[in-house]
Write an enzyme that holds these catalytic residues in place. Structure first.
Site, mmCIF file in Angstrom:
data_model
loop_
_atom_site.group_PDB
_atom_site.id
_atom_site.type_symbol
_atom_site.label_atom_id
_atom_site.label_comp_id
_atom_site.label_asym_id
_atom_site.label_seq_id
_atom_site.Cartn_x
_atom_site.Cartn_y
_atom_site.Cartn_z
ATOM 1 C CE LYS A 13 -2.661 0.908 3.741
ATOM 2 N NZ LYS A 13 -2.686 2.004 4.260
ATOM 3 N NE ARG A 110 -5.286 8.402 11.035
ATOM 4 C CZ ARG A 110 -4.767 7.623 10.260
ATOM 5 N NH1 ARG A 110 -5.470 7.098 9.343
ATOM 6 N NH2 ARG A 110 -3.475 7.341 10.490
ATOM 7 C CD GLN A 155 0.267 8.257 7.119
ATOM 8 O OE1 GLN A 155 -0.272 9.201 8.054
ATOM 9 N NE2 GLN A 155 -0.333 7.267 6.918
ATOM 10 C CG ASP A 301 0.697 0.059 9.483
ATOM 11 O OD1 ASP A 301 0.172 1.052 10.105
ATOM 12 O OD2 ASP A 301 1.159 0.271 8.213
ATOM 13 C CE LYS A 328 -0.474 4.580 13.077
ATOM 14 N NZ LYS A 328 0.365 5.218 11.753
ATOM 15 N NE ARG A 374 -2.739 -1.792 8.475
ATOM 16 C CZ ARG A 374 -2.365 -2.279 7.371
ATOM 17 N NH1 ARG A 374 -2.346 -3.540 7.021
ATOM 18 N NH2 ARG A 374 -2.000 -1.403 6.166
HETATM 19 C C1 S3P Z 1 2.283 4.907 6.295
HETATM 20 C C2 S3P Z 1 2.853 5.164 7.422
HETATM 21 C C3 S3P Z 1 2.633 4.755 8.553
HETATM 22 C C4 S3P Z 1 1.408 3.769 8.610
HETATM 23 C C5 S3P Z 1 0.575 3.775 7.499
HETATM 24 C C6 S3P Z 1 1.254 3.994 6.037
HETATM 25 C C7 S3P Z 1 2.917 5.490 4.923
HETATM 26 O O1 S3P Z 1 1.983 5.868 9.066
HETATM 27 O O2 S3P Z 1 0.785 3.478 9.744
HETATM 28 O O3 S3P Z 1 -0.329 2.756 7.224
HETATM 29 O O4 S3P Z 1 2.651 4.704 3.828
HETATM 30 O O5 S3P Z 1 3.801 6.336 5.094
HETATM 31 P P1 S3P Z 1 2.754 6.925 10.143
HETATM 32 O O6 S3P Z 1 3.799 7.257 9.353
HETATM 33 O O7 S3P Z 1 2.004 8.230 10.241
HETATM 34 O O8 S3P Z 1 3.131 6.244 11.388
#
Ligand code: S3P
Length: 414
Positions: A13, A110, A155, A301, A328, A374
């Site tokens: 993903k 969030r 992210q 995750d 989350k 999840r």
């Molecule tokens: C992700 C980063 C994670 C993860 C999310 C996907 C990404 O979040 O939990 O499912 O693709 O950068 P955080 O970076 O906010 O922890």
């Protein structure tokens, strides 16, 4: 019943989101094979289309044309996807696009100030209600910044990297704890002006990237559910082929091994700068372990399914430094503890994690998913340990990341 067989899974993903967004920065047609089939990645594809970046999907292959962005004429609905909203805000800010971002009830809870604050520092004008959606970006010229994220979040990092590509001057990011590095890897593969050697430096993108073709490796976070099922049920043995083995993403398999589970990686190779391999997982008696903050980003995750594994381990498993789980798709600390208790588990909820004791007998129950994919998949796997299986208050939320989950689970249940 045991878990057995050989499977391959849809694409990761995180890499799928990034492949779409980096494709938008090229000046031609890119082809993305084995893209994630979940609704989250579709949210990214649709939002990009609203901004003039068109794509066509056929099976699990997407053809997407990079080029000129336009202001969307309606709010960008990011659905349930934190990755869509946070990365897209950075990308569009760098492209001087005016856009309003919205999403579902979960996304509304969030925190967005983690991207709003640094983007504002870069010069983006953002209107939001208390750091939540809906928010609007009204970009001006962007300046590079020096940024130390206050939360370990790929992210947030990726948002600022994408904005940095459209800024004037250099952007520098120093992470206290390393998070998944797919944005750095794809930048390097495509020749974007990004360097990372502990510190990440991003220079403005002076010309479009070259169009590319990519084959997205299987999602290790989806693989974790079948690996866990095999590790929980005696005499099980499963091989999951073509799994992303990036060191920032295989924490689950390292934890499973440390708990005594059988884990062997085979056929390791590199594809588009990412490590990929086949992972063989087989049942062995499990022991409890301690998972502390430095390990958390690599299992962020997978902590709900690790909690399920912990119920069958000899000795307690503790998770600490994981307060991020509370923000989350739902409050995953709450959801894990509540549902395991309902199944008869022995669980202590902590502010930043949980303690789970061995529990030989779990009972089937109706799981409160909080519409979190999840949680739904973790407690479907937990249900395999009960006589009559669990029921879920919402099955559809699984489609957020992994619509094929039930089909594949049926395939491996012998
Ligand atoms: C992700 C980063 C994670 C993860 C999310 C996907 C990404 O979040 O939990 O499912 O693709 O950068 P955080 O970076 O906010 O922890």
């Amino acid at each position: 019943m045991r878990i057995k067989g050989e499977i391959s899974l849809p694409g990761d993903k995180s890499i799928s989101h990034r492949a779409l967004m980096f494709a938008s920065l090229t000046d031609g047609e890119c082809v993305i094979h084995n893209i994630s089939t979940g609704e989250d990645v579709e949210s990214t594809r649709k939002c990009l289309a609203e901004c003039g970046i068109q794509s066509v999907k056929s099976g699990n292959t997407v053809r997407i044309k990079g080029g000129v962005f336009s202001n969307p004429d309606k709010p960008l609905n990011c659905g349930n996807s934190g990755t869509t909203i946070r990365l897209l805000a950075g990308l569009l800010a760098g492209k001087r696009i005016t856009a309003e971002f919205t999403g579902d009830d979960s996304l509304a809870k969030r925190p967005m100030s983690r991207i709003i604050d640094p983007l504002t520092e870069m010069g983006v004008v953002i209107e939001s209600i208390n750091g939540h959606i809906p928010f609007t970006i009204k970009p001006k010229e962007l300046n590079g910044i020096s940024f130390v994220p206050s939360v370990a979040s790929a992210q947030v990092k990726s948002c600022i990297m994408l904005a940095g590509l459209g800024a004037i001057g250099q952007t520098v990011i120093d992470e206290n704890v390393k998070t998944r590095d797919h944005s750095e890897i794809i930048s390097k593969e495509l020749g974007a002006p990004v360097s990372s050697n502990g510190t990440i430096s991003i220079n403005p993108l002076s010309r479009p990237l070259q169009p590319f073709e990519i084959n997205v490796p299987g999602d290790p976070s989806s693989a974790a559910f079948f690996a866990a099922a095999a590790a929980l049920i005696p005499n099980s043995s499963i091989t999951i082929k073509n799994v992303l083995a990036n060191p920032t993403r295989i924490g689950f398999f390292q934890v499973l091994k440390k708990m005594g589970g059988g884990v062997e990686w085979q056929n390791m190779r590199k594809e588009c700068g990412e490590s990929v391999g086949d992972v063989h997982v087989f049942w062995e008696p499990l022991n409890g372990i301690d998972i502390t903050s430095e390990l958390v980003p690599s299992v962020i995750d997978e902590l709900p399914i690790i909690a399920v594994l912990a119920t069958q381990a000899d000795g307690p498993t503790t998770v600490s430094g994981a307060e991020e789980l509370r923000v989350k798709e739902c409050d995953r600390i709450r959801a894990v503890c509540e549902n395991l208790l309902a199944m008869g588990g022995e669980v202590i909820e902590k502010k930043d994690g949980f303690i789970i004791n061995q529990c030989n007998t779990l009972y089937n129950t109706n799981i409160k998913t909080y519409r979190d994919h999840r949680i739904a998949m973790s407690f479907t796997v937990a249900g395999l340990l009960t006589d009559a299986r669990n029921t879920l208050d919402d099955e559809d939320c699984i489609n957020i990341s992994f619509p094929e989950f039930h089909k594949v689970l049926t395939q491996v249940m012998g």
